[in-house]
Design a protein around this motif. Structure first.
Motif, PDB file in Angstrom:
ATOM      1  N   ALA A  93       0.874  -1.196  -0.018  1.00 50.83           N
ATOM      2  CA  ALA A  93      -0.008   0.144   0.035  1.00 50.83           C
ATOM      3  C   ALA A  93       0.954   1.401   0.002  1.00 50.83           C
ATOM      4  O   ALA A  93       0.323   2.264  -0.654  1.00 50.83           O
ATOM      5  CB  ALA A  93      -1.009  -0.085   1.275  1.00 50.83           C
ATOM      6  N   LEU A 218      -3.046   7.769   4.429  1.00 49.96           N
ATOM      7  CA  LEU A 218      -3.233   6.912   3.013  1.00 49.96           C
ATOM      8  C   LEU A 218      -2.766   5.587   3.097  1.00 49.96           C
ATOM      9  O   LEU A 218      -3.595   4.739   2.410  1.00 49.96           O
ATOM     10  CB  LEU A 218      -2.424   7.792   1.937  1.00 49.96           C
ATOM     11  CG  LEU A 218      -2.897   9.232   1.640  1.00 49.96           C
ATOM     12  CD1 LEU A 218      -1.859   9.914   0.589  1.00 49.96           C
ATOM     13  CD2 LEU A 218      -4.322   8.900   0.882  1.00 49.96           C
ATOM     14  N   ARG A 222      -5.236   2.749   2.043  1.00 53.73           N
ATOM     15  CA  ARG A 222      -5.027   1.585   0.987  1.00 53.73           C
ATOM     16  C   ARG A 222      -4.671   0.269   1.623  1.00 53.73           C
ATOM     17  O   ARG A 222      -5.242  -0.967   1.075  1.00 53.73           O
ATOM     18  CB  ARG A 222      -3.638   2.050   0.364  1.00 53.73           C
ATOM     19  CG  ARG A 222      -3.852   3.513  -0.557  1.00 53.73           C
ATOM     20  CD  ARG A 222      -2.484   3.640  -1.156  1.00 53.73           C
ATOM     21  NE  ARG A 222      -2.129   2.499  -2.075  1.00 53.73           N
ATOM     22  CZ  ARG A 222      -2.573   2.416  -3.326  1.00 53.73           C
ATOM     23  NH1 ARG A 222      -3.367   3.310  -3.762  1.00 53.73           N
ATOM     24  NH2 ARG A 222      -1.974   1.086  -4.023  1.00 53.73           N
ATOM     25  N   THR A 223      -4.253   0.273   2.769  1.00 51.88           N
ATOM     26  CA  THR A 223      -4.037  -1.170   3.381  1.00 51.88           C
ATOM     27  C   THR A 223      -5.367  -1.715   3.781  1.00 51.88           C
ATOM     28  O   THR A 223      -5.898  -3.218   3.674  1.00 51.88           O
ATOM     29  CB  THR A 223      -3.061  -1.105   4.716  1.00 51.88           C
ATOM     30  OG1 THR A 223      -2.151  -0.285   4.581  1.00 51.88           O
ATOM     31  CG2 THR A 223      -2.809  -2.471   5.439  1.00 51.88           C
ATOM     32  N   THR A 225      -8.226  -1.121   2.106  1.00 58.24           N
ATOM     33  CA  THR A 225      -8.546  -1.650   0.797  1.00 58.24           C
ATOM     34  C   THR A 225      -7.967  -3.104   0.345  1.00 58.24           C
ATOM     35  O   THR A 225      -8.534  -3.709  -0.004  1.00 58.24           O
ATOM     36  CB  THR A 225      -8.300  -0.487  -0.461  1.00 58.24           C
ATOM     37  OG1 THR A 225      -8.586   0.735   0.298  1.00 58.24           O
ATOM     38  CG2 THR A 225      -9.237  -0.837  -1.425  1.00 58.24           C
ATOM     39  N   GLU A 226      -6.652  -3.071   0.701  1.00 61.61           N
ATOM     40  CA  GLU A 226      -6.059  -4.315   0.531  1.00 61.61           C
ATOM     41  C   GLU A 226      -6.641  -5.482   0.902  1.00 61.61           C
ATOM     42  O   GLU A 226      -6.862  -6.780   0.588  1.00 61.61           O
ATOM     43  CB  GLU A 226      -4.537  -4.245   0.533  1.00 61.61           C
ATOM     44  CG  GLU A 226      -3.690  -3.428  -0.265  1.00 61.61           C
ATOM     45  CD  GLU A 226      -3.595  -3.938  -1.794  1.00 61.61           C
ATOM     46  OE1 GLU A 226      -3.715  -5.045  -1.903  1.00 61.61           O
ATOM     47  OE2 GLU A 226      -3.332  -3.084  -2.713  1.00 61.61           O
TER      48      GLU A 226
END
Lengths: 244, 218
Positions: A93, A218, A222-223, A225-226
């Motif tokens: 991420a 951020l 993003r993590t 989302t992953e």
């Protein structure tokens, strides 16, 4: 409470659910305050005029571009040693965020360099090593994208990150041999008595805090989302198993 | 290890191994340069060390994607992994074989090509020495990259993207040594640093390469 608790994706999700908005809001506040303070309420520099103000974007983004790589290195090590999936996903991420910070640093540097040095770009150690860092980021991201199996991808990119760190450092000092420096020395260092005049220093610190929080926010986002993508994938596989 | 080295050398030299392809590529790159920048010998002699190093680097890259890929396809890589030799040794042996079929011949023909590019005479031995010292690092770094991308369908392009940034320090010191010799300056320091990079790569990268291979064979 220790860092290892967040190796559990559920704990990590619960923690970031609360703290990600906090980091992002604080970052927005810091950036608004720091940038407005820096742009409108600090005097022009004696020699550089108003171009000095790009420091509020350039220095923090350059700092975070390097720190993002260091964070990826630590996360890769944790993945290789303790096999915590969240760690590998956090490294993944962080990479695009690091790419963006590197690009911001390169572009703001070019915009500042045009009036000050009379050129957009010079093949000069610091600039060049940043460009090389950018290439390392691209290779890392490309390797993640190229491999389908998530665990293999995490392993291989971690190894690349370790080797790449050594070579990035080597390149950083190798370019010093190769050309003379044009870039000024470090703007901030912990052991200097006075870094830059306080007028510029305090808004800069606020901006740096803003960029750090932005990075943290951020990377959390993003993590998350992953992790969700990984869960979805697992659910899909389970569905397919049941159908078959 | 010596058996693997012998096998790879034999495979490379016999028909279809692509031995000499890198050499011809190197020659063509060097021949194309005067067409690109003009036949002016003063200008050519200035850029000659850089062009020769860049040519060597690209020629080295050319045969890298087949280093482990062919062995992985026919299953011999798995046999090597289960052999009593540690996988690190296999990686090192294959890197050395790659060097002996690309880097070594490149370094040996470099003086002739250097003269074609009007490289000053005093720089020719330094260039050859630099290539002899530096190309093992290129092969070693390349074999690490090849080990990373061995499982991929179209790994060739990605391989160059991964490996070329890693070549930066080698290229800097190698070209710097030849260029300083051409200008009549001290060339020992960059050459020593180049040797340091080569030795460091030879000592450490087999472990990284073998780690990557193990992941890919899993």
């Amino acid at each position: 409470m220790s860092l290892w608790e967040f190796a559990n994706p559920r704990r990590f999700m619960a923690f970031t659910d609360r703290w990600m908005p906090v980091a992002l809001v604080l970052s927005a506040i810091c950036l608004v305050v720091g940038l407005i303070w820096g742009f409108f309420f600090t005097p022009d520099d004696f020699r550089q005029g108003s171009t000095v103000k790009i420091i509020y974007l350039h220095v923090p983004s350059a700092m975070m571009a390097i720190n993002a790589w260091v964070m990826m290195l630590v996360a890769s090590l944790i993945w290789l040693i303790r096999r915590h999936h969240v760690s590998a996903l956090a490294a993944r991420a962080a990479a695009p965020v690091g790419v963006t910070f590197t690009l911001i640093a390169l572009f703001t540097g070019a915009i500042w360099g045009q009036p000050m040095w009379g050129t957009w770009w010079a093949w000069e150690p610091r600039l060049t090593s940043f460009l090389i860092l950018f290439l390392f980021y691209l290779g890392y991201v490309a390797l993640w994208e190229a491999i389908e199996d998530p665990d293999t991808a995490a392993d291989l990119t971690s190894i690349l990150c370790l080797v790449g760190s050594v070579f990035a450092l080597l390149s950083r000092y190798a370019v010093n041999f190769w050309n003379q420096g044009l870039h000024q020395g470090a703007t901030l260092s912990l052991d200097a008595e006075e870094n830059i005049s306080d007028v510029f220093y305090f808004p800069l610190l606020v901006c740096i805090a803003g960029f750090i929080l932005l990075f943290v926010g951020l990377v959390f986002m993003r993590t998350r989302t992953e992790i969700r993508a990984r869960r979805l994938h697992a659910l899909e596989l389970r569905e397919r198993m049941r159908d078959a | 290890m010596i058996a693997i080295l012998r096998r790879d050398l034999r495979l490379a030299i016999r028909a279809g191994g692509g031995f000499g392809l890198a050499l011809v590529f190197f020659l063509i790159v060097v021949v194309l340069v005067p067409f690109a920048v003009g036949p002016d010998t003063d200008r050519l002699s200035v850029i000659a060390p850089g062009v020769l190093w860049l040519g060597a680097l690209l020629a080295c890259l050319l045969s890298l994607d087949r280093l482990f890929a062919t062995d992985a396809e026919d299953g011999s890589l798995e046999l090597m992994a289960t052999a009593p030799v540690p996988l690190e040794g296999v990686v090192l042996a294959k890197a050395i074989a790659h060097w002996m079929t690309t880097g070594l011949p490149l370094a040996l023909v470099a003086p002739a090509l250097g003269i074609l590019l009007a490289l000053p005479v005093q720089a020719v031995p330094v260039l050859t020495l630099g290539l002899l010292i530096g190309t093992p690092a290129l092969s070693m770094i390349g074999s690490f990259g090849a080990a990373l991308t061995v499982g991929l369908k179209r790994g060739g392009l990605l391989l160059s993207l991964l490996v070329l940034p890693l070549y930066v320090p080698t290229l800097i010191f190698g070209a710097l040594a030849a260029a300083s010799a051409a200008e009549g300056q001290a060339w020992q320091t960059p050459l020593l640093l180049l040797a340091g990079i080569t030795l460091g790569s030879l000592a450490l990268l087999p472990f990284a390469g073998a780690g990557a291979l193990r992941v890919n064979l899993r």
